[in-house]
Design an enzyme around this catalytic site. Sequence first.
Site, PDB file in Angstrom:
ATOM      1  CD  GLU A 156      42.776  -1.277  28.425  1.00 25.14           C
ATOM      2  OE1 GLU A 156      42.003  -0.518  29.016  1.00 25.14           O
ATOM      3  OE2 GLU A 156      43.805  -0.847  27.857  1.00 25.14           O
ATOM      4  CG  HIS A 180      40.730   1.251  33.020  1.00 22.66           C
ATOM      5  ND1 HIS A 180      40.996   2.509  33.507  1.00 22.66           N
ATOM      6  CD2 HIS A 180      41.756   0.955  32.184  1.00 22.66           C
ATOM      7  CE1 HIS A 180      42.127   2.957  32.968  1.00 22.66           C
ATOM      8  NE2 HIS A 180      42.607   2.034  32.165  1.00 22.66           N
ATOM      9  CD  GLU A 215      44.422   5.090  31.192  1.00 20.20           C
ATOM     10  OE1 GLU A 215      44.928   3.977  31.424  1.00 20.20           O
ATOM     11  OE2 GLU A 215      43.368   5.227  30.550  1.00 20.20           O
ATOM     12  CE1 TYR A 273      47.747   4.167  29.741  1.00 17.04           C
ATOM     13  CE2 TYR A 273      48.277   6.394  29.078  1.00 17.04           C
ATOM     14  CZ  TYR A 273      47.435   5.300  29.030  1.00 17.04           C
ATOM     15  OH  TYR A 273      46.289   5.354  28.279  1.00 17.04           O
TER      16      TYR A 273
END
Length: 886
Positions: A302, A305, A331, A396
């Site tokens: 996370e 990102h 992703e 992913y």
Amino acid sequence: YELELWPRVRPGQAGPFSFRGQVNITVLCRQDTDTAVLHSAGLRSRGAAVRGPLPGLGAAVEVAGLRQEEGDEVAVLELRGRLRAGNRYVLQLGFQGLLEEDLVGLFLTRYTDRGRSSMLIASQMEPTYARRVYPCFDEPALKATFNIRIVHDPSYVALSNMPAIDVSEMKDENGSLWTVTTFNTSLKMSTYLTAFVICDFDYVTRTERGNKIRIWARKEAIGNGYLDYALNITGPIFSFLEDVLNISYPLPKTDLVALPVFGAGGMENWGLMTFQEPLLMYLPSDKFTIRKTMITLIVSHELGHQACGKKLCWFGNLVTMNWWNDLWLNEGLASYFEYLGAIFVDPKLSLDKIFYDHVVQPVLREDNEIVRSLSESEDKIKGSFSLTSLFDSITYNKGASITWMLSGFLTEKLFLRALSSYLKEFSFSNANQDDLWTHIQMIIDAQDQVQLPASVKQIMDSWTCQNGFPVLTLNLTTGTIRQEQFLNKKNRRSTDPNNNTWIIPISWMRNGSSQPLMWLDKSSKMFPEMQVLESEYDWILLNVNLSGYYRVNYDQLNLKRLAHVLENDPKAIPAVSRFQLIDDVFALAQFGYVQIETALELTKYLARENELFIWNMVLLNLVPKNLESTLKNYEVYPLLKKYLLKRMLPIYHYYAGFIHKNVDALEDDYFAQAYLEKLFATACWLGLQDCLDLSSELYAKWMDNPEYKIPFLIRGTVCCYGVAVGSDKEWNFAWEMYTHSDSTEEDKDILLSAMSCAKESWLLYRYLQYGLGDTLFSSNCTSTVILNVVAKDTGHRMAWEFVTENWPRLSERYGQELLHDVLKVMGRFVNTDVQIQELQVFYNATLEEDEREATTLLLESTKSENIERRKLLIKVASWLEKNVDD
């Protein structure tokens, strides 16, 4: 956007709950129009107006009507006048909506903290749920700044993407007091990144380079120190990111929130990341690395990102894909970099082993079943795909695997340089994959060390715009390599003459030493360097350390030589390559490229294999979890027992030594924590006396002293075989512990499964009877009990009879889903037409006609699977008979 949100929620109040709000959106008109169309779903309008043109809020443009088109999820403002091109206007809309517990948009959840029941409000906007919270332009490319204000009960704190700059009070129409929290203006961002949490949590905090990091959770969890580990790694990962890519994190604060109930694992909202609670919590009493690693990976993903830094970059917030068809740019890259971030935090982890085991191998297993490419055309995604289905292992894991391959053939230095220039150019805006290829091409053109056989776009499009992946077939005598799409040759439908070709980087070694990278850019090509000599010591290995996203099919000559190397000097082949060699050959056997005997030849060396992650993969192929009980019915079992135990003993005794003497010494061994259970469970299943005695001994210790902790690495196995080897005394103890009030969910799951390991039929029967009573179990456990018993060799008949006898009650409680699940497991034991007929009779008597058809199909496919399996097991048994004493 100027956005005010007001959830009408007071602590302790009963629902239903709603929220209301007001949004003012400043827009630039591109062409004259008398309508404005925004996204809006499930919201009721509370008035609309259009002001402008700016500057100065001139006269309003009169709104003739506002209509909701629910099917298209839009609100259409029809105007009496026209908006003129080149002018700016403000669209003003009031709205209200319901606060549900559905985990999307703005939602409510209930939880318990320090024995008290509480509520919180949180949001999840990705991919297209912002429109359920406020009318907006809900497309990733339409970025804007946000001024957010939240009205909430004074006992709660409100969080959003930016720091709060003002907290004041206001009264509602009844004179009750509410708090108003106003937040600073956000950076330019997409609507799916806006985020809100309203809760009465506590937090732990530290500041890293001026970035204030807070981790919020239930007061009890904060007080117990469960969030300290996550706090300690978040700052260092941020710094690592910033240093290595020269792009600073652009916000003054970062909040991470552990939500007791959340639909995603984690969500990268800029400045306010949300997570499932267990994925952020580390109990100080838990000595083992594996939980830490999982927290590190998700936090690292996370954070990847959020900002950008050498290895954790892109990926969504700063530079966003133009549209969802390039979701993999967000992703796949964050997934690649989460591993680099994790290794930075814990250098003892082995990057290539963990990456291959977690990412590459699982997606290779799925990628021929999912019919879509990594990057689909925008039209196709808008037409037939549901956007949420794009959040899958292709996006992913395949995205991460292809990034791994790209970084490998470019070299990490050039790859990161290209990323850095790409990020700087597209900061706060949007890009598609071609923009990335262009930046990489510029870096390649400016140097002369790395030469590519085609443009970056041609190479990478061959991987991102085609379904599936290739298998390379190598002929050592001629040095020819041929490529084709990896498909199931046993399934005639899937052998489409696709003629797909990929531009494939081939890393390789000869006799243990690395060779220069080669490229295969057509369907077949001869490489004179790869022809081998007569000597059995001359061997070739392709795709070293899995640097490319493909499988390799060697000819018999090379396989024989590789098997010889494995038996004499396994370490001559790197661990990841040993894993991949064996994994490839089992997959090739399963899909009809080679015979199963070819795969088995490569397992002879295993007595010399000390890597648990390789053992785990071999055992998953030879003793699949779902076939353990079925295999015991065939003559293959005693042969497998003799063959495998002989090879397992060295590694089994090595780890049993730790279990006996010093289990804490394994606290940094990630793979022991991930895979020791499978090794021990298989040893016990194969009847290894030492394993059964160890289970009895540790289980007895626990019975003598319920405070004793069975080593967590093998708890499932010890409980199962403690019950299996024991009598009703052991079973009753498991039941007592299961019903104990302070058993955790994890304990309960282990015990629920262990109680079905009993060997005595009457114990299993009693267990099933317990399952029927509502008082002893919550209803969702009953189906687990039935499925656990039906999967055991002793229990499958009994569970089936139990289901048929009690069908009216079970059907009322579970409906067809349970029957379908039971049938799937039962199917593995069904070997004759008579048995199939027996099942069919039951279905005809109990099911509706349309369900009968589905079940008949399932029975047919089960029957043909069983016939195939029997043929396969006969082959395996016959090979083992010849090789069992080697």
